[in-house]
Motif scaffolding. Structure first.
Motif, PDB file in Angstrom:
ATOM      1  N   THR A   1     -11.095 -18.404  12.290  1.00  0.00           N
ATOM      2  CA  THR A   1     -11.831 -17.629  13.596  1.00  0.00           C
ATOM      3  C   THR A   1     -11.228 -16.092  13.677  1.00  0.00           C
ATOM      4  OG1 THR A   1     -11.402 -19.734  14.515  1.00  0.00           O
ATOM      5  CG2 THR A   1     -12.353 -18.002  16.071  1.00  0.00           C
ATOM      6  N   ASP A   2      -9.935 -15.998  13.699  1.00  0.00           N
ATOM      7  CA  ASP A   2      -9.394 -14.668  13.907  1.00  0.00           C
ATOM      8  C   ASP A   2      -9.757 -13.673  12.704  1.00  0.00           C
ATOM      9  OD1 ASP A   2      -8.024 -15.615  15.993  1.00  0.00           O
ATOM     10  OD2 ASP A   2      -5.990 -15.448  15.184  1.00  0.00           O
ATOM     11  N   ARG A   3      -9.814 -14.258  11.376  1.00  0.00           N
ATOM     12  CA  ARG A   3     -10.049 -13.350  10.444  1.00  0.00           C
ATOM     13  C   ARG A   3     -11.410 -13.007  10.473  1.00  0.00           C
ATOM     14  NH1 ARG A   3      -7.413 -13.150   5.451  1.00  0.00           N
ATOM     15  NH2 ARG A   3      -5.263 -13.869   5.581  1.00  0.00           N
ATOM     16  N   LEU A   4     -12.315 -13.907  10.756  1.00  0.00           N
ATOM     17  CA  LEU A   4     -13.732 -13.504  10.962  1.00  0.00           C
ATOM     18  C   LEU A   4     -14.030 -12.522  12.110  1.00  0.00           C
ATOM     19  CD1 LEU A   4     -15.478 -16.640  10.163  1.00  0.00           C
ATOM     20  CD2 LEU A   4     -15.423 -14.853   8.726  1.00  0.00           C
ATOM     21  N   GLY A   5     -13.068 -12.487  13.217  1.00  0.00           N
ATOM     22  CA  GLY A   5     -13.296 -11.671  14.365  1.00  0.00           C
ATOM     23  C   GLY A   5     -14.161 -12.352  15.423  1.00  0.00           C
ATOM     24  N   LEU A   6     -13.866 -13.802  15.698  1.00  0.00           N
ATOM     25  CA  LEU A   6     -14.746 -14.490  16.619  1.00  0.00           C
ATOM     26  C   LEU A   6     -13.813 -14.798  17.764  1.00  0.00           C
ATOM     27  CD1 LEU A   6     -16.735 -16.684  13.958  1.00  0.00           C
ATOM     28  CD2 LEU A   6     -17.804 -14.998  15.902  1.00  0.00           C
ATOM     29  N   ASP A   7     -14.132 -14.758  18.892  1.00  0.00           N
ATOM     30  CA  ASP A   7     -13.420 -15.549  20.023  1.00  0.00           C
ATOM     31  C   ASP A   7     -13.505 -16.913  19.911  1.00  0.00           C
ATOM     32  OD1 ASP A   7     -12.592 -16.426  22.554  1.00  0.00           O
ATOM     33  OD2 ASP A   7     -14.456 -16.159  23.678  1.00  0.00           O
ATOM     34  N   ALA A   8     -12.163 -17.698  19.630  1.00  0.00           N
ATOM     35  CA  ALA A   8     -12.171 -19.109  19.380  1.00  0.00           C
ATOM     36  C   ALA A   8     -12.670 -19.790  20.565  1.00  0.00           C
ATOM     37  CB  ALA A   8     -10.720 -19.643  19.302  1.00  0.00           C
ATOM     38  N   ASN A   9     -12.668 -19.337  21.758  1.00  0.00           N
ATOM     39  CA  ASN A   9     -13.108 -20.176  22.974  1.00  0.00           C
ATOM     40  C   ASN A   9     -14.518 -20.408  22.814  1.00  0.00           C
ATOM     41  OD1 ASN A   9     -10.667 -20.081  24.934  1.00  0.00           O
ATOM     42  ND2 ASN A   9     -10.852 -17.997  24.602  1.00  0.00           N
ATOM     43  N   GLU A  10     -15.394 -19.285  22.797  1.00  0.00           N
ATOM     44  CA  GLU A  10     -16.589 -19.381  22.711  1.00  0.00           C
ATOM     45  C   GLU A  10     -17.230 -20.192  21.552  1.00  0.00           C
ATOM     46  OE1 GLU A  10     -18.680 -19.076  25.074  1.00  0.00           O
ATOM     47  OE2 GLU A  10     -20.835 -19.047  24.051  1.00  0.00           O
ATOM     48  N   SER A  11     -16.581 -19.858  20.311  1.00  0.00           N
ATOM     49  CA  SER A  11     -16.992 -20.562  19.190  1.00  0.00           C
ATOM     50  C   SER A  11     -16.910 -21.980  19.186  1.00  0.00           C
ATOM     51  CB  SER A  11     -15.927 -20.004  18.034  1.00  0.00           C
ATOM     52  OG  SER A  11     -16.006 -18.591  17.719  1.00  0.00           O
ATOM     53  N   SER A  12     -15.849 -22.549  19.870  1.00  0.00           N
ATOM     54  CA  SER A  12     -15.602 -23.800  19.874  1.00  0.00           C
ATOM     55  C   SER A  12     -16.560 -24.351  20.733  1.00  0.00           C
ATOM     56  CB  SER A  12     -14.210 -24.407  20.083  1.00  0.00           C
ATOM     57  OG  SER A  12     -13.716 -24.196  21.442  1.00  0.00           O
ATOM     58  N   TRP A  13     -17.042 -23.674  22.062  1.00  0.00           N
ATOM     59  CA  TRP A  13     -18.095 -24.254  22.665  1.00  0.00           C
ATOM     60  C   TRP A  13     -19.184 -24.512  22.233  1.00  0.00           C
ATOM     61  CZ3 TRP A  13     -15.096 -26.243  25.905  1.00  0.00           C
ATOM     62  CH2 TRP A  13     -14.174 -25.661  26.715  1.00  0.00           C
ATOM     63  N   VAL A  14     -19.511 -23.661  21.123  1.00  0.00           N
ATOM     64  CA  VAL A  14     -20.925 -23.695  20.288  1.00  0.00           C
ATOM     65  C   VAL A  14     -20.738 -24.803  19.595  1.00  0.00           C
ATOM     66  CG1 VAL A  14     -22.208 -22.577  18.537  1.00  0.00           C
ATOM     67  CG2 VAL A  14     -21.389 -21.098  20.331  1.00  0.00           C
TER      68      VAL A  14
ATOM     69  N   ALA B   1     -25.165 -17.095  17.039  1.00  0.00           N
ATOM     70  CA  ALA B   1     -24.232 -15.847  17.388  1.00  0.00           C
ATOM     71  C   ALA B   1     -24.611 -15.335  18.787  1.00  0.00           C
ATOM     72  CB  ALA B   1     -24.487 -14.859  16.409  1.00  0.00           C
ATOM     73  N   GLU B   2     -25.622 -15.624  19.400  1.00  0.00           N
ATOM     74  CA  GLU B   2     -25.895 -15.366  20.753  1.00  0.00           C
ATOM     75  C   GLU B   2     -24.829 -15.923  21.881  1.00  0.00           C
ATOM     76  OE1 GLU B   2     -28.295 -12.824  21.598  1.00  0.00           O
ATOM     77  OE2 GLU B   2     -27.795 -12.316  19.701  1.00  0.00           O
ATOM     78  N   GLY B   3     -24.100 -17.024  21.311  1.00  0.00           N
ATOM     79  CA  GLY B   3     -23.371 -17.744  22.264  1.00  0.00           C
ATOM     80  C   GLY B   3     -24.075 -19.068  23.024  1.00  0.00           C
ATOM     81  N   VAL B   4     -23.578 -19.913  23.433  1.00  0.00           N
ATOM     82  CA  VAL B   4     -23.791 -21.321  23.834  1.00  0.00           C
ATOM     83  C   VAL B   4     -24.797 -21.231  24.810  1.00  0.00           C
ATOM     84  CG1 VAL B   4     -21.990 -21.911  25.477  1.00  0.00           C
ATOM     85  CG2 VAL B   4     -23.288 -23.644  24.078  1.00  0.00           C
ATOM     86  N   MET B   5     -24.780 -20.270  25.638  1.00  0.00           N
ATOM     87  CA  MET B   5     -25.857 -20.159  26.827  1.00  0.00           C
ATOM     88  C   MET B   5     -27.136 -19.862  26.289  1.00  0.00           C
ATOM     89  SD  MET B   5     -25.914 -17.891  30.231  1.00  0.00           S
ATOM     90  CE  MET B   5     -26.209 -16.486  29.544  1.00  0.00           C
ATOM     91  N   ARG B   6     -27.043 -18.839  25.687  1.00  0.00           N
ATOM     92  CA  ARG B   6     -28.405 -18.130  25.027  1.00  0.00           C
ATOM     93  C   ARG B   6     -28.896 -18.925  23.873  1.00  0.00           C
ATOM     94  NH1 ARG B   6     -25.361 -13.901  26.640  1.00  0.00           N
ATOM     95  NH2 ARG B   6     -26.337 -12.214  27.837  1.00  0.00           N
ATOM     96  N   ALA B   7     -28.017 -19.852  22.993  1.00  0.00           N
ATOM     97  CA  ALA B   7     -28.737 -20.695  22.061  1.00  0.00           C
ATOM     98  C   ALA B   7     -29.305 -21.888  22.597  1.00  0.00           C
ATOM     99  CB  ALA B   7     -27.457 -21.044  21.265  1.00  0.00           C
ATOM    100  N   SER B   8     -28.575 -22.441  23.805  1.00  0.00           N
ATOM    101  CA  SER B   8     -28.979 -23.614  24.576  1.00  0.00           C
ATOM    102  C   SER B   8     -30.422 -23.460  25.197  1.00  0.00           C
ATOM    103  CB  SER B   8     -27.766 -24.352  25.365  1.00  0.00           C
ATOM    104  OG  SER B   8     -27.671 -23.387  26.520  1.00  0.00           O
ATOM    105  N   GLN B   9     -30.434 -22.133  25.764  1.00  0.00           N
ATOM    106  CA  GLN B   9     -31.829 -21.838  26.326  1.00  0.00           C
ATOM    107  C   GLN B   9     -33.053 -21.817  25.675  1.00  0.00           C
ATOM    108  OE1 GLN B   9     -30.497 -18.150  28.188  1.00  0.00           O
ATOM    109  NE2 GLN B   9     -29.876 -19.613  30.353  1.00  0.00           N
ATOM    110  N   ARG B  10     -32.622 -21.255  24.154  1.00  0.00           N
ATOM    111  CA  ARG B  10     -33.665 -21.159  23.221  1.00  0.00           C
ATOM    112  C   ARG B  10     -34.117 -22.455  22.726  1.00  0.00           C
ATOM    113  NH1 ARG B  10     -33.291 -21.630  17.629  1.00  0.00           N
ATOM    114  NH2 ARG B  10     -34.644 -19.849  16.490  1.00  0.00           N
ATOM    115  N   LEU B  11     -33.150 -23.235  22.624  1.00  0.00           N
ATOM    116  CA  LEU B  11     -33.406 -24.922  22.187  1.00  0.00           C
ATOM    117  C   LEU B  11     -34.209 -25.636  23.305  1.00  0.00           C
ATOM    118  CD1 LEU B  11     -32.932 -26.695  19.792  1.00  0.00           C
ATOM    119  CD2 LEU B  11     -30.848 -27.364  20.878  1.00  0.00           C
ATOM    120  N   GLY B  12     -33.902 -25.327  24.495  1.00  0.00           N
ATOM    121  CA  GLY B  12     -34.498 -25.711  25.577  1.00  0.00           C
ATOM    122  C   GLY B  12     -34.125 -27.573  26.105  1.00  0.00           C
ATOM    123  N   GLY B  13     -35.173 -27.891  26.709  1.00  0.00           N
ATOM    124  CA  GLY B  13     -34.972 -29.235  26.901  1.00  0.00           C
ATOM    125  C   GLY B  13     -33.608 -29.755  27.563  1.00  0.00           C
TER     126      GLY B  13
END
Ligand code: SF4
Length: 622
Positions: free
Chosen positions: A347-360, A409-421
């Motif tokens: 996660t660190d090497r790719l340059g991602l926030d571990a918090n949001e990455s794991s929520w996704v 890559a948009e994060g869990v809020m936006r990804a879940s809104q895209r999926l809907g339901g």
């Protein structure tokens, strides 16, 4: 002869990436005394220089990297800096910190802060040294991960690793992943609100600063030595009973599990029977560990690690902090500590926030389990609970925005809104897009409330336990809505004061000693009450910025799952959502904010010396 400007290097570095221009401006003593440094500097500069309508990826957005009054002194952990900017997760201000050496080296090179504007025509990196700076070609660094970039930049500059601090973005920042982080000094991360994406939008791959030789003028060295020693003694023996000193932040994990605060399988349960295997105690007694401390730090909780058992035996990297142990352990249903080490470093090497990455990742696993997604939706990834290799492939896809990684890559809020339901009801997020830290905050209301109401995009008032301030109310009933919201408001400014100092929070655990250090360095006469007001000034300034940039106070609220009632564990009797409106109102009132709109009241702004903000928030009273 004029008296030295105690406590400050006395200069701000200005970088215009669009035009390739670099300039130095003097730091005014009034500005320094008012905002102190770090988040305070950044909050004010954002307000003055980023008007309404400037989007997070607009070249006119600013990135402020700032140390503070203690930066680069003998005070432990004073290599810390704040990054302040408008970020893509919330489309509001972000203020996030990282430790290591950067803040100290910056001050020793003659600068208290760097303000970056514009967007480079070609990928570049910034090199700061000896009271000046230059922009360098970074095209050869594209695609490199953050550790590779750090090594390549040091090699370019012909400097050994201990003479230069490099903070960079990985592929995630290059591809503007909304939760891309800024990573440096081998494993330190400024994680929140997509600061890495803002770097990416500016085509700025890295910032490097050489260790300079210009010491910060200290007003009273003997007094500083005494106060710094007191601070170390407190941090190493009294803070969390010495657990962090002995076992790192991972040593807190068993206690966090015991109180229902460990995130387990995306909040579907609060019980993780294998919790001991992902604790700091386990890592420190089973794996090879060696020290990797930050600037002047004797708490030295950061370590390097070599995995000695299991499928990842032989893997070497940074020892995961508590947040990564939770994120890549219990949150995804994985009990192999070696796998946690691997995923944390990836996660660190790719340059991602571990918090949001794991929520996704955890959200996807639950969606898969409930049949809301199939492997076909995820480019063939199975992502059953505990699928470590699947998560590793997922992280690569996100960092490169490849296939399903593009919408994730948009994060869990936006990804879940895209999926809907039902999908948005399963995600862990706040409605304004901020990522919670890797806890089950349903067992820590103090931080859940703060994450919803904060103006920094991450915690603002809270951190572990409330600060032990003289005369301040104590948090004796952690599920008492009135007490929690009152304690947050009354002590809240303290954490932001800390983030103005250029010091690590694991070192600044004794408020009285912290204030003594500040007074010894700067020759001031602050009390803890003064410190609280400085922190509140930063909070209110950030809040004013956020209102100017479209903050909708109705979105200062938790997503349904984030505030749901736990199904089991010690926090099962308590339901945050049922009390949230009352807590929010009480917090706003005690902060001196309008209880209907959440706007800081004119009298609050006047008290904090922010009269010039009033017309923007209250045009009818301006
Ligand atoms: S306590 Fe840990 S993170 Fe903080 S300065 Fe020391 S080693 Fe670094």
């Amino acid at each position: 002869m004029a008296e030295p400007f105690y406590g400050y290097a006395g200069a701000i570095l200005r970088v215009d990436l669009t035009h390739g221009e670099i300039a130095t401006e003097p730091l005014s003593p009034f500005f320094a005394r008012t905002w102190v440094g770090g988040t305070g500097f950044g909050a004010r500069i954002l307000w003055e220089e980023v008007p309404a309508g400037v989007a997070w990826d607009d070249p006119e957005n600013r990135i402020v990297l700032a140390s503070g009054v203690l930066g680069g002194t003998r005070v432990g952990g004073s290599g810390t800096f704040s990054a302040v900017f408008k970020g893509p997760m919330t489309n509001l201000a972000g203020a996030t910190q990282a430790s290591g050496f950067f803040g100290a080296f910056l001050r020793l090179s003659g600068f208290d802060a760097v303000v970056i504007r514009g967007a480079a025509p070609e990928w570049s990196y910034l090199y700061i040294h000896d009271g000046t700076a230059e922009l360098r070609d970074a095209r050869h660094l594209l695609g490199k991960d953050t550790w590779e970039t750090e090594e390549a930049v040091a090699q370019d500059l012909g400097l050994p690793a201990h003479r230069v601090s490099v903070y960079s973005i990985g592929p995630a920042g290059e591809h503007r992943v909304r939760f891309a982080a800024l990573v440096g000094d081998r494993g330190h991360v400024a994680a929140h609100n997509g600061v890495g994406a803002v770097f990416g939008a500016k085509r700025l791959k890295a910032v490097a600063v050489a260790r300079g030789s210009r010491p910060v003028p200290v007003h009273d060295r003997d007094r500083l030595a005494e106060a710094a020693e007191r601070l170390f003694q407190h941090a190493s023996t009294k803070f969390a009973g010495g657990t962090v000193y002995k076992y790192g932040t991972g040593g807190l994990l068993p206690g966090i599990h015991a109180t229902g605060m460990l995130p387990v399988k995306n909040y579907t349960t609060s019980v993780f029977p294998e919790y001991e295997k992902i604790s700091g105690q386990y890592l420190r007694t089973h794996f090879d560990i060696h020290a990797h401390p930050c600037w002047a730090c004797r708490v030295a909780h950061v370590k390097m690690v070599r995995v000695t058992e299991g499928p990842y035996a032989g893997y070497e990297g940074e020892e995961p902090e508590y947040e990564c142990l939770a994120a890549w352990g219990s949150q995804i249903g994985n009990a192999d500590p070696g796998a946690v080490v691997m995923l944390s470093n990836l996660t660190d090497r790719l340059g991602l926030d571990a918090n949001e990455s794991s929520w996704v990742a955890g959200w996807l696993m639950e969606c898969r389990e409930k049949g809301l997604l199939s492997p076909a939706d995820l480019d063939g990834l199975d992502l059953a609970w505990g699928d470590v290799e699947g998560v590793a492939r997922l992280l690569h896809k996100i960092a490169w925005r490849e296939g399903c990684g593009d919408w994730l890559a948009e994060g869990v809020m936006r990804a879940s809104q895209r999926l809907g339901g039902e999908a948005p009801n399963l995600g862990i997020y706040t409605l304004k897009g901020a990522s919670p830290r890797s806890h089950d905050h349903r067992g820590r209301w103090y931080e859940l409330l703060d994450t919803c109401l904060s103006n920094t995009s991450t915690i603002e008032a809270s951190f572990g336990q409330p600060p032990d301030l003289p005369g301040a109310p104590k948090l004796t009933e952690p599920f008492n809505p009135e007490q929690v919201s009152t304690v947050n408001a009354v002590t809240g400014g303290w954490r932001q004061f800390e983030d103005c100092l250029g010091i690590c929070r694991f070192c600044s655990t004794d408020p009285l000693a912290v204030v003594d250090c500040v007074n010894a360095v700067a020759g001031w006469n602050l009390t803890t009450d003064d410190a609280l007001e400085i922190g509140r000034r930063a909070i209110n300034q950030l809040r004013a910025f956020n209102f100017r940039h479209g903050l909708d106070p109705a979105l200062e609220a938790p997503a349904p799952r984030y505030a749901s009632q736990p199904v089991d564990g010690p926090a099962a009797p308590y339901h945050f959502a049922a009390h949230f409106p009352q807590m929010k109102r009480n917090y706003w009132e005690k902060m001196g904010w309008d209880v209907e709109t959440g706007k800081p009241l004119p009298q609050t702004l006047r008290r904090l010396g922010l009269e010039d903000v009033i017309p923007a928030l209250w045009p009818e009273r301006g």
